[in-house]
Design an enzyme around this catalytic site. Structure first.
Site, PDB file in Angstrom:
ATOM      1  N   CYS A  99      22.307  45.341  43.704  1.00 46.55           N
ATOM      2  CA  CYS A  99      22.767  45.102  42.335  1.00 46.55           C
ATOM      3  C   CYS A  99      22.041  43.870  41.814  1.00 46.55           C
ATOM      4  CB  CYS A  99      24.282  44.864  42.327  1.00 46.55           C
ATOM      5  SG  CYS A  99      24.994  44.486  40.709  1.00 46.55           S
TER       6      CYS A  99
ATOM      7  N   CYS B  87      17.521  47.046  37.030  1.00 44.20           N
ATOM      8  CA  CYS B  87      18.895  47.372  37.388  1.00 44.20           C
ATOM      9  C   CYS B  87      18.825  48.578  38.307  1.00 44.20           C
ATOM     10  CB  CYS B  87      19.729  47.681  36.144  1.00 44.20           C
ATOM     11  SG  CYS B  87      21.389  48.332  36.486  1.00 44.20           S
ATOM     12  N   THR B  88      19.582  48.560  39.383  1.00 47.08           N
ATOM     13  CA  THR B  88      19.458  49.640  40.368  1.00 47.08           C
ATOM     14  C   THR B  88      19.998  50.974  39.859  1.00 47.08           C
ATOM     15  OG1 THR B  88      21.522  48.908  41.429  1.00 47.08           O
ATOM     16  CG2 THR B  88      19.445  48.094  42.353  1.00 47.08           C
TER      17      THR B  88
END
Length: 274
Positions: A75, A186-187
Site C-alpha cells: 500500500c 497505488c497498488t
C-alpha cells in the site's frame, strides 16, 4: 531458531495489494502468505495522516498475532504515512514498504513527461518529495491525484465504462503524446491497465512497484535464512475487514486471473467485519 515456514504478511487498504501479492507468489511459490485487506476503511488516501497511521498499526498488530515472519506494506499510502514508525517500533522485523516506481521510469525513458498516478497522501508526503529529488530532479513529473479510483476498483468496476470515463477525464488536460511513462503509484491501479491503455494508447511505458518489492523481499529473506524449506506450494490466506463475501470473491478473481496464469495455490479466506 526462527521457523522459516512461518507466513509472510501482506497489508493493504483493500484489494489493491493483491497486485503485489501475486508477483510475490510467482517469485516465492513455496512460501505461506497472509493477506490483510482493510476494505472496511478504504480508501486510505484521503484520510487524515494520524488516522492512516493508526489503521496501519492495527493491521500490523493483527498480522503479528498470526505469527508472520515479515510484513510487506502493499500500500503506497500506508508506506508514505507510517512505514518509518512501524520500523521504529519493530526494529528486528523485516518490513518492506512499496514506493512509486519512479526510478525505473526515469531510467527507461528520455525527454517528455512522466505521470505519477497516486492518492493524495502519497503525492503530498515528504517521502515522495524525497524520491523525486533523488531520482527525477531533471525530469518533468506530473502528479496526477486520482480520488475515487480506488473505490471503483474495490467495487469490482476496474473494466467498466465508468472507469474508462474517469480515466479519460483525468488525462484530457494532459498532453498525452508528450507522456513517456506512467507510474502507477497505488497498488490498486495495475488492475485498470486495460482501460488506461485505451485512454493513453500503446506508447507510454507503464511502471508499478510490484516486481521491485518482491525481489527485495526474496533477497532479504535469503540473507536472513528465512526462506521456506518446503517443496510443495505454500498456502495463501486472504482476509478482508469489510465482512463482504463479494470482496473476498473479487480478491480471488484478481489473484488468479493472470497472464500467464498462476498455478493453483491452496487458498483460504475469511472476513473480519460484520
Amino acid at each position: 531458531m526462527t521457523d522459516p515456514n512461518r507466513p509472510i504478511g501482506f497489508f493493504d487498504s483493500g484489494v489493491g495489494g493483491i497486485s503485489v501479492l501475486k508477483q510475490a507468489v510467482r517469485l516465492l511459490p513455496h512460501e505461506n502468505f497472509i493477506y490483510y485487506g482493510d476494505s472496511l476503511n478504504a480508501p486510505y488516501g484521503s484520510r487524515p495522516l494520524a488516522e492512516i497511521q493508526q489503521l496501519t498499526f492495527d493491521a500490523v498488530d493483527y498480522l503479528l498475532s498470526r505469527n508472520v515472519k515479515a510484513i510487506v506494506f502493499a500500500c503506497n499510502t500506508a508506506t508514505s504515512a507510517a512505514v518509518h514508525l512501524v520500523r521504529e517500533k519493530h526494529p528486528d522485523l523485516p518490513i518492506f514498504g512499496i514506493e512509486p516506481a519512479l526510478k525505473p521510469a526515469v531510467e527507461n525513458t528520455e525527454g517528455g513527461s512522466i505521470v505519477v498516478m497516486a492518492t493524495e497522501t502519497t503525492l503530498k508526503e515528504q517521502k515522495f518529495a524525497q524520491l523525486m529529488d533523488r531520482v527525477a530532479r531533471d525530469r518533468h513529473v506530473v502528479k496526477l491525484c486520482c480520488p475515487g479510483l480506488v473505490e471503483l476498483i474495490e467495487e469490482g468496476k476496474a473494466h467498466s465504462q465508468e472507469t474508462l470515463d474517469y480515466l479519460s477525464d483525468k488525462f484530457k488536460a494532459l498532453d498525452v503524446p508528450e507522456i513517456k511513462a506512467i507510474v502507477l503509484g497505488c497498488t490498486h491501479y495495475p488492475f485498470i491497465l486495460s482501460p488506461l491503455r485505451q485512454v493513453v494508447g500503446p506508447t507510454p511505458l507503464i511502471f508499478d512497484g510490484a516486481d521491485g518489492i518482491s525481489r527485495h523481499l526474496q533477497n532479504v529473506l535469503t540473507q536472513r535464512g528465512l526462506l521456506s524449506d518446503r517443496q510443495e506450494p505454500g498456502e495463501i490466506h486472504l482476509i478482508n475487514t469489510s465482512g463482504d463475501e463479494k470482496l473476498l470473491e473479487l480478491s480471488i478473481a484478481l489473484l488468479t486471473a493472470q497472464d500467464p496464469p498462476m498455478s493453483d495455490p491452496p487458498l483460504d479466506m475469511e472476513t473480519l467485519g460484520s
